[in-house]
Scaffold this motif. Sequence first.
Motif, short mmCIF file in Angstrom:
data_model
loop_
_atom_site.label_atom_id
_atom_site.label_comp_id
_atom_site.label_asym_id
_atom_site.label_seq_id
_atom_site.Cartn_x
_atom_site.Cartn_y
_atom_site.Cartn_z
N ASP A 38 0.81 -1.22 0.00
CA ASP A 38 0.00 0.00 0.00
C ASP A 38 0.84 1.27 0.00
OD1 ASP A 38 0.63 -1.02 2.63
OD2 ASP A 38 -0.49 0.70 3.42
N GLN A 39 2.15 1.15 0.23
CA GLN A 39 2.98 2.35 0.25
C GLN A 39 3.58 2.69 -1.11
OE1 GLN A 39 5.19 0.70 3.62
NE2 GLN A 39 5.05 2.72 4.57
N PRO A 41 3.65 3.77 -5.18
CA PRO A 41 2.86 4.57 -6.13
C PRO A 41 1.99 3.62 -6.96
CG PRO A 41 5.18 5.11 -6.28
CD PRO A 41 5.09 3.89 -5.43
N SER A 72 16.03 9.68 -17.13
CA SER A 72 15.93 10.76 -16.17
C SER A 72 16.97 11.82 -16.50
CB SER A 72 16.17 10.23 -14.77
OG SER A 72 16.62 11.25 -13.93
N THR A 74 18.38 13.81 -14.45
CA THR A 74 19.43 13.90 -13.44
C THR A 74 20.19 12.60 -13.25
OG1 THR A 74 17.71 13.50 -11.82
CG2 THR A 74 18.41 15.77 -12.12
N ALA A 75 19.50 11.46 -13.39
CA ALA A 75 20.16 10.20 -13.07
C ALA A 75 20.29 9.28 -14.29
CB ALA A 75 19.40 9.49 -11.96
N PHE A 78 16.25 5.73 -14.40
CA PHE A 78 15.67 5.67 -13.07
C PHE A 78 14.59 4.60 -13.03
CE2 PHE A 78 13.02 7.40 -9.58
CZ PHE A 78 14.00 7.31 -8.60
N ARG B 845 8.58 10.69 0.91
CA ARG B 845 7.28 10.14 1.30
C ARG B 845 6.34 11.24 1.77
NH1 ARG B 845 8.17 4.23 3.78
NH2 ARG B 845 10.19 3.81 2.86
N ASP B 849 2.99 8.02 4.64
CA ASP B 849 4.15 7.14 4.54
C ASP B 849 4.18 6.37 3.22
OD1 ASP B 849 6.45 6.89 5.93
OD2 ASP B 849 5.94 4.96 6.81
N THR B 850 3.47 6.84 2.23
CA THR B 850 3.59 6.18 0.93
C THR B 850 4.69 6.89 0.12
OG1 THR B 850 1.89 7.59 -0.01
CG2 THR B 850 1.18 5.47 0.81
N ILE B 851 5.35 6.10 -0.69
CA ILE B 851 6.48 6.63 -1.43
C ILE B 851 6.00 7.49 -2.60
CG2 ILE B 851 8.39 5.98 -2.94
CD1 ILE B 851 8.93 3.66 -1.12
N GLN B 853 8.60 9.43 -4.39
CA GLN B 853 9.75 9.35 -5.28
C GLN B 853 10.73 8.37 -4.62
OE1 GLN B 853 11.80 13.11 -5.89
NE2 GLN B 853 11.93 12.69 -8.07
N PHE B 854 11.24 7.43 -5.42
CA PHE B 854 12.08 6.39 -4.82
C PHE B 854 13.44 6.91 -4.38
CE2 PHE B 854 8.85 3.86 -6.72
CZ PHE B 854 8.72 2.79 -5.86
N ARG B 855 13.86 8.02 -5.00
CA ARG B 855 15.10 8.63 -4.59
C ARG B 855 14.97 10.12 -4.85
NH1 ARG B 855 20.18 7.31 -3.18
NH2 ARG B 855 21.90 8.26 -4.30
N GLY B 857 15.00 13.57 -6.09
CA GLY B 857 15.47 14.15 -7.35
C GLY B 857 15.97 13.11 -8.33
N GLU B 858 15.70 11.83 -8.05
CA GLU B 858 16.12 10.68 -8.85
C GLU B 858 17.61 10.40 -8.76
OE1 GLU B 858 14.37 10.97 -12.76
OE2 GLU B 858 12.38 10.67 -11.90
N ASP B 859 18.41 11.41 -8.39
CA ASP B 859 19.84 11.15 -8.23
C ASP B 859 20.29 11.36 -6.78
OD1 ASP B 859 19.52 13.82 -8.11
OD2 ASP B 859 21.01 14.33 -9.62
#
Lengths: 87, 927
Positions: A38-39, A41, A72, A74-75, A78, B845, B849-851, B853-855, B857-859
């Motif tokens: 549930d956490q 996206p 991405s 920036t990265a 991703f 988050r 508490d849901t995500i 963005q996984f990181r 700014g992605e970097d």
Amino acid sequence: MADILTFNVLEHSLVPEHYLLTDEEADQVLSKLRITRDQLPKIRRTDPGIKVLENIYGPIDEGKLVKIVRKSETAEEFVVYRLVIRG
Amino acid sequence: MMKGVSKRIGSIKFSCVSPEEIRKMSATKVITADTYDDDGFPIDMGLMDPHLGVIEPGLRCKTCGHKVDECPGHFGHIDLAMPVIHVGFIKDIKRLLESTCRICGRILLTAEQIEAHRIASERMEELGGDTIDQKLLTKETSKDASSKPICPHCSAEQMKIKLDKPTTFREGDDGHKLTPKEVRERLERIPDEDLLPLGIDPQTCRPEWMVLTALAVPPVTVRPSITLDSGDRSEDDLTHKLVDVLRINQRLRENRDAGAPQLIVEDLWELLQYHVTTYFDNQTSGIPPARHRSGRPLKTLVQRLKGKEGRFRSNLSGKRVNFSARTVISPDPLLSINEVGVPITAARELTVPVHVNEHNIDFLRTLVARGPSPPEGEEHLVGVNYVIRSDGRRIRVTDRNAETVAEGLELDYTVERQLMDGDVVLFNRQPSLHRMSMMAHTVRIMPGKTFRFNLCVCPPYNADFDGDEMNLHVLQSDEARAEARILMAVQENILSPRYGGPIIGAIHDHVTGAYYLTHDNPKFDSMQALTILSKLEHKTLVDPIEIDGEKYWTGKQLFSLVLPPDFQAIFKSSICQNCDQCKKEDCEFDSYVKIKDGKLLCGTIDAKAIGNSKGKILDKIARDYGSERVRQFIDECTRLCLGAIMNRGFSTGIDDEDIPEEASLQIREFNKESVEKVDKLVESYREGTLEQMPGRSLRETLEVEAMKVLGKARDEAGRVAGKHLGMENSAVVMAKSGARGSMLNLSQMAGAVGQQAVRGERLSRGYWNRTLPHFKKGDLGAEAKGFVANSYKSGLNPTEFFFHSMGGREGLVDTAVRTSRSGYMQRRLISALEDLKLTADGTIRNTADTIVQFRYGEDGVDPARTVQGKAIDLDDVFAEVLGDDAELLLQLEEASIGEDYATLEKDEMEFIEEEEVSFEEPDFGGE
């Protein structure tokens, strides 16, 4: 539904890569991130990307995980995981 | 005092209140529309019944017996003669009526469909669906149900329900009205089991409660009456509305009981519906708003909550605070960038709480003994305004009791000491568009009546001194002070997170000063050199150079004094001409900057070196030596540059735009030629010999060509003017060094203003086929379409002036439009992002508490710590490792740091500032 798909959106250069995860892979991802489903996206079942995957793998139920690899700024590359929900 | 237990709120549930509950919680039934009797006492069972709470000091509440402030007020109720629909639930009522059977009241779904909904809903809960998702699901289910023409349970045929805005329901093809009573009866018929698929929890809510039979009357504390100076009472808008409701309710009951004709009863019923509707929301579309006698619309319940002035945005999200001050700002270049000058009068009002312990008790005793207003002498003495005892009692310190209070001071007391030098405060200027709009400064108490700060801090606040005011907040706890010091201090915010570059740096005169200090390496004799340096803290002077037995210090030597001893840098300065082949050290314009081991070897220091948003030196010092060292550098640089500019003297005037006669002749000649060229173009257009451009009409081709010719004319005028304005010209120095103004500004002042445009096209509107009646209809020549051949200095002729105003007006309109739009966009963006945070595992988050963005700014890189947005500055690494050899590798064709961003953002902020007063958020359909 499959027959009305005349164009595979995943082949478009602006659409990121979508991968369907198996349940084992999904569990691994979840335990690595130390989160519960549930956490995550979300992504709707009606999403064009999911429809293409359904074309390949057959119906995708709610609760499945999709890995999306996108370019991405920036990265460079991703990885995101999304939970398939109804809709 | 911070006592008691604090707990986390698990969840909040909102539901409807039943008529029974309204009656149960009611302190009194309200039946009379009158409020006070002839003697001014509230009437029992009236709207101001003393059972509803107290608003007059001294009186006691008849329900709970408490006094004002202790009694929270108590609800009353009105029994409505006939049921009335609650506007707030109109959509839900419609949905319920549509998706249930008009005869048996069951939901229009089969058992399987109901079960399917239950499963989907549970699955959603499991997968982290929120209330919004649930609502969407419910909506879908309702839609499925309402599309059924026949009830699957009793096989009754369904009719179409139509909502006649705002509160009337009609049914079937004939469209006969459903009275609220009928609506209520239908809702009553819906069984509990069918409510869940419709999104209602039967344990807390029944749908028929959405049709009111009893109206809760809010306590008088919610709608206090005001006694005017004349002794008249003025009632709250809500009270007025309730009076209306009561009056009509009374009439309706009488008429109904007396067996009046159906028509009359229905009319009154509808009137009651109107009053109850406007009591809830006086801006319901479809009905006229209820007005006060003066014609002002009443402010009823919804209006109290909604919008910018509503309860949420102005009382709950934003609050007024204590320990703050606001006054006009003025500049003081001798203050450090992290200081703020606070007037004595303000410092005497603002206080900091100090907890008394054995180490500071003696010191605090002397402070308390001074009282709240120690004599102003050479030294500013800090006084004490309040002492708080351990039991929480506040003692106001006065000149009279100061001594006694000081003696009585004990451990565990708290002393509210006046603001003193070195205290940490927050300093802010509206509009607070980015985080640099509120920064922590240390206090310097000063005489005068204004807040003062270093000019380098103007850009982040977007402040100037034309009457700007700023706010100051005194921090009240150690945690707050520590946090402010570490995160919000000015020196910690020199590098902007918007682009990886400095936002604080030299502006205007500092840049000009730096230019005159270093350009072509001027010599200063000991008198001059020491005068300049006298503004700085003690510095060890380097050996002077000797010419003809006289000792001189060069500007570059002086500038090198404030650089860190091991500083290295190579870059091109603002005045660089961008020659095809860079001569590097031998640059004839002295624009190749090379700093080695903290010594400025060559080049001019200007905006590219120390300016805000571009300053390479600032950027590098901030990155390599830390925030404290840049702060010191900026402070010293400010003083050095001002010393240099004051030593030389600097001014600009209208004669800086003087150009020789032959130059203006040349410009005039060229303008004439251009105008003729346009005439020729027009001629060939008319004759049809103009060669059409691909993808453009003939007319468009003409316009493009004309614009090209006239654009060239202005550039040429600028070039000619620029040729005669050399680096000895103050205005040119400012433009070239990046202090203020541009060469375009100068060429418009000295050369020619050029073509005026609206929407990127030559002016064309005004009169029929012409811009002004001074021209022939259909004239397409240069003058007739907004070409201004004069310069600002030579003066515009009347038609030119008018055209210039047309062009200027477009800018103003754009500004106005952009401001409101960007303000609203910003608000929505902030609302969407405000509860996101970076967690320890690098994910972003939200509060659930849901995500998101996984990181970050992605970097995972903090933009404030990047070099022009890149995580690593390779050039810098090479230079550090390879030393001099790196020079060959250095790409001097650098992308300028954040220049574009900075100017763009600044423009945006300026627009907002200009519009500040009339700033109004456009209403695009509510929150």
